[in-house]
Design a protein around this motif. Structure first.
Motif, PDB file in Angstrom:
ATOM      1  N   LEU A 306       5.731   0.452   6.630  1.00 41.78           N
ATOM      2  CA  LEU A 306       5.167   0.647   5.601  1.00 41.78           C
ATOM      3  C   LEU A 306       6.475   1.205   4.308  1.00 41.78           C
ATOM      4  N   LYS A 307       7.585   1.752   5.198  1.00 39.24           N
ATOM      5  CA  LYS A 307       9.001   1.832   4.000  1.00 39.24           C
ATOM      6  C   LYS A 307       9.913   0.549   3.785  1.00 39.24           C
ATOM      7  N   ASN A 310       7.285  -0.908   1.443  1.00 43.67           N
ATOM      8  CA  ASN A 310       7.867  -0.187  -0.113  1.00 43.67           C
ATOM      9  C   ASN A 310       9.457  -0.428  -0.964  1.00 43.67           C
ATOM     10  N   TYR A 313       8.998  -4.258  -2.194  1.00 41.87           N
ATOM     11  CA  TYR A 313       8.312  -3.479  -3.766  1.00 41.87           C
ATOM     12  C   TYR A 313       9.589  -2.931  -4.641  1.00 41.87           C
ATOM     13  N   ILE A 337      -0.464  -1.954   5.748  1.00 42.90           N
ATOM     14  CA  ILE A 337       0.345  -2.506   4.276  1.00 42.90           C
ATOM     15  C   ILE A 337      -0.543  -2.397   2.796  1.00 42.90           C
ATOM     16  N   GLN A 340      -1.325   1.097   1.748  1.00 42.06           N
ATOM     17  CA  GLN A 340      -0.805   2.988   1.896  1.00 42.06           C
ATOM     18  C   GLN A 340       0.237   1.556   0.932  1.00 42.06           C
ATOM     19  N   THR A 341       0.545   0.606   0.503  1.00 39.94           N
ATOM     20  CA  THR A 341       1.981   0.446  -0.890  1.00 39.94           C
ATOM     21  C   THR A 341       1.074  -0.208  -2.312  1.00 39.94           C
TER      22      THR A 341
END
Length: 594
Positions: A306-307, A310, A313, A337, A340-341
């Motif tokens: 997830l990090k 992000n 992005y 993903i 939550q992104t």
């Protein structure tokens, strides 16, 4: 222009043939040799691709290997020297294997395919991954995230794709690897590395992430998703046999025995395990610990991904994301993903691991090196061998197998749908086999998802596998939102390829219990009429009869074997298992017929 892509010599060897930028054929070598995850030179897969293309190897314009062997050898050599003498055995093995065929790929391809050296090109491992996703996607521009064990030196990248160009923006290098971290826990939990990672993912919902703090002793994560492993706990850089060391076990405790049964109070104790042991409660508590470990490494993996997503992005500002590499097969993380992104659309092609690198390498040359416009969008996974009705007929007659042929498709579908709704387990063998590790309705074992006991029935009759592993639902695309938390399902390509795990709608848990995992989720496959009309019609007809347009779908193979390729293999698996019905094209074979 004909370009052949090749990947091999780590795991999941494969070949793919493109003509004028369009994919003609792609297959993993294991489907021909029957050796699961076969990593040897994919001669059979190559021969199949050339047969589909109706060309000889000498007529190829280019042959592209998916990585650069000399750079990979450099990494093995330097890492062995840095950890000497602990790495002596690894060094010796590397010299033996790499000074043979592995290092001299150009010469090997010249010898095997009779093509001149000028036609042989090389991509880079993670560039092949990136190309395999972006150049197959519907996006003109996209952020790209590739994550796996290791390529030459790279273990993860953030890249941007635009038109026919891919630019790597950031990378993480060996020995710091999310894929190798997950594999270390795969081995610790008693499963085979590069094979059992999805078992860890399936085990995780039976546990609680109680040991996340301990996992973070092994990995230092930064806010931008970059990370470093604490190498004091690992041995994969020193040994080809063990990925973690005694300090790892001192932290987490003794590893799970590979040959032991896994069960918890939540999973239950299936009948095919035999008589329940006298110390059942004690073993449940012991296994619960390992389930909690699985939940913990899954949670950390999701947080890292997830990090990284992000950050991708932040780097690109683009709301499309392409994912590739073996970690992109973690369908639980993929679903998170999406939720939550900031990314609005994600594309993952079905062979996201090293096998897919063969296709990526070919597209890299056609689109990026040669600058040709993009011609291809991978909308389905049916790129393998097809054995038509004539071959099936010959096989059945030559082996004196009793069958019924139903040439009217509507009657065939009605018959099979009736058998499924009546509780039969059906081997479904149609068309070209799938590209990648998922069975998507052409080489599938099918059953009724409404029956609470069907999961155990399929496991008992056919799979003989761990009770914690879920079966997948195949659902009509138009009905998806009625059963699953996936709005606008038609725009989500990963759902076509069984690469998302999403929530089953709460009011449907008791409607389709056989495919609803313990945490209320399902790894769905959406099915479209125009993509696979016969499979769509089967699900539709089953839905009309039962009110539930969903089927339980698992891969057509027995435990420890690759998915079937030929009618003979399909019939052999049918005979050696408890499947009730086998449908080979238009032909139905039933055990009730003797």
């Amino acid at each position: 222009m004909d370009i052949l892509g090749i990947s091999c010599y780590f795991h999941d060897a494969a070949a793919a043939l493109i003509r004028d930028g369009e994919l003609l054929a792609a297959a993993e070598e294991e489907r021909f040799t029957r050796k699961k995850h076969d990593y040897e030179f994919p001669q059979n897969a190559i021969d199949f691709c050339l047969k589909v293309g109706k060309i000889k190897s000498q007529d190829l314009d280019y042959v592209v290997f998916f990585e650069k062997p000399f750079i990979k050898f450099e990494r093995l050599l330097l890492c062995s020297m840095q950890t000497f003498p602990n790495s002596l055995k690894l060094f010796r093995e590397a010299m033996i294997t790499w000074l043979g065929d592995k290092l001299w790929i150009r010469h090997l391809i010249q010898k095997k395919l009779k093509v001149p050296a000028s036609k042989i090109l090389f991509s880079e491992h993670h560039l092949s991954h990136a190309a395999s996703a972006f150049f197959c996607s519907p996006f003109d521009e996209s952020a790209i995230l590739t994550v796996d064990g290791v390529g030459e030196w790279t273990t993860a990248t953030i890249a941007i794709g635009n038109g026919t160009n891919i630019k790597i923006l950031k990378e993480i290098r060996f020995p710091h690897s999310l894929g190798l971290l997950y594999s270390a826990f795969t081995a610790y939990l008693g499963f085979e590395v590069n094979e059992g990672e999805y078992k860890v993912m399936g085990m995780a919902p039976f546990g609680e992430p109680k040991y996340v703090d301990k996992v973070y002793k092994l990995i230092r994560l930064s806010g931008d998703g970059s990370f470093e492993l604490n190498m004091e706990y690992f041995s994969f850089h020193q040994s080809s046999e063990k990925t973690y060391n005694r300090k790892f076990e001192s932290l987490f405790g003794p590893s799970r025995k590979p040959d032991s049964y896994f069960f918890t109070s939540a999973s239950g104790y299936p009948s095919y395990f035999g008589e329940k042991p006298s110390n059942y409660d004690e073993l449940c508590r012991e296994n619960q610990f390992y389930a909690d470990i699985a939940a913990s490494i899954q949670a950390v993996t999701e947080e890292v991904l997830l990090k990284m997503a992000n950050q991708a992005y932040q780097e690109t500002g683009i709301k499309n994301l392409c994912l590739a590499g073996g970690v992109a097969l973690n369908s639980v993380a993929n679903g998170k993903i999406l939720k939550q992104t900031p990314f609005e659309q994600i594309y993952i092609q079905p062979s996201a691991g090293d096998g897919g690198g063969a296709l990526g390498a070919a597209l890299f040359v056609y689109n990026m090196v040669l600058g040709n416009p993009r011609e291809f969008l991978m909308e389905h996974a049916y790129w393998g061998v097809e054995h038509e009705n004539g071959e099936i007929d010959n096989f059945l007659k030559e082996n004196a197998i009793r069958y019924e042929r139903i040439e009217n498709e509507e009657r065939l579908i009605e018959r099979v749908a009736g058998q499924l709704s009546g509780g039969k387990v059906v081997g479904w063998y149609q068309g070209r086999f799938e590209w990648g590790p998922r069975a998507l309705g052409n080489r599938s074992i099918l059953a009724d998802p409404r029956r609470t006991d069907m999961k155990d029935i399929v496991n008992t009759k056919i799979k003989f596998r761990e009770p914690f592993r879920p079966f997948a639902p195949s659902v009509l695309i138009e009905e998806t939102e009625n059963y699953f938390a996936l709005p606008d399902a038609s725009k989500h390509y990963p759902a076509r390829f069984m690469l998302y795990v999403v929530d089953v709608n709460e009011d449907k848990h008791n409607v389709i219990p056989a495919i609803t995992h313990v945490d209320g989720t399902g790894r769905l496959q959406t099915v479209q009429r125009e993509i696979n009309p016969r499979y769509y019609k089967l699900i539709e007809t089953f839905g009309q009869a039962t009110g539930v347009p969903v089927l339980l779908n698992t891969s057509f193979n027995l435990k420890g074997e690759p998915i079937v390729n030929t009618p003979e293999e399909a019939f052999g698996s049918f005979q050696r298992s408890g499947m009730d019905v086998l449908v080979l094209g238009d032909y139905i074979v039933s055990k009730e017929d003797g």
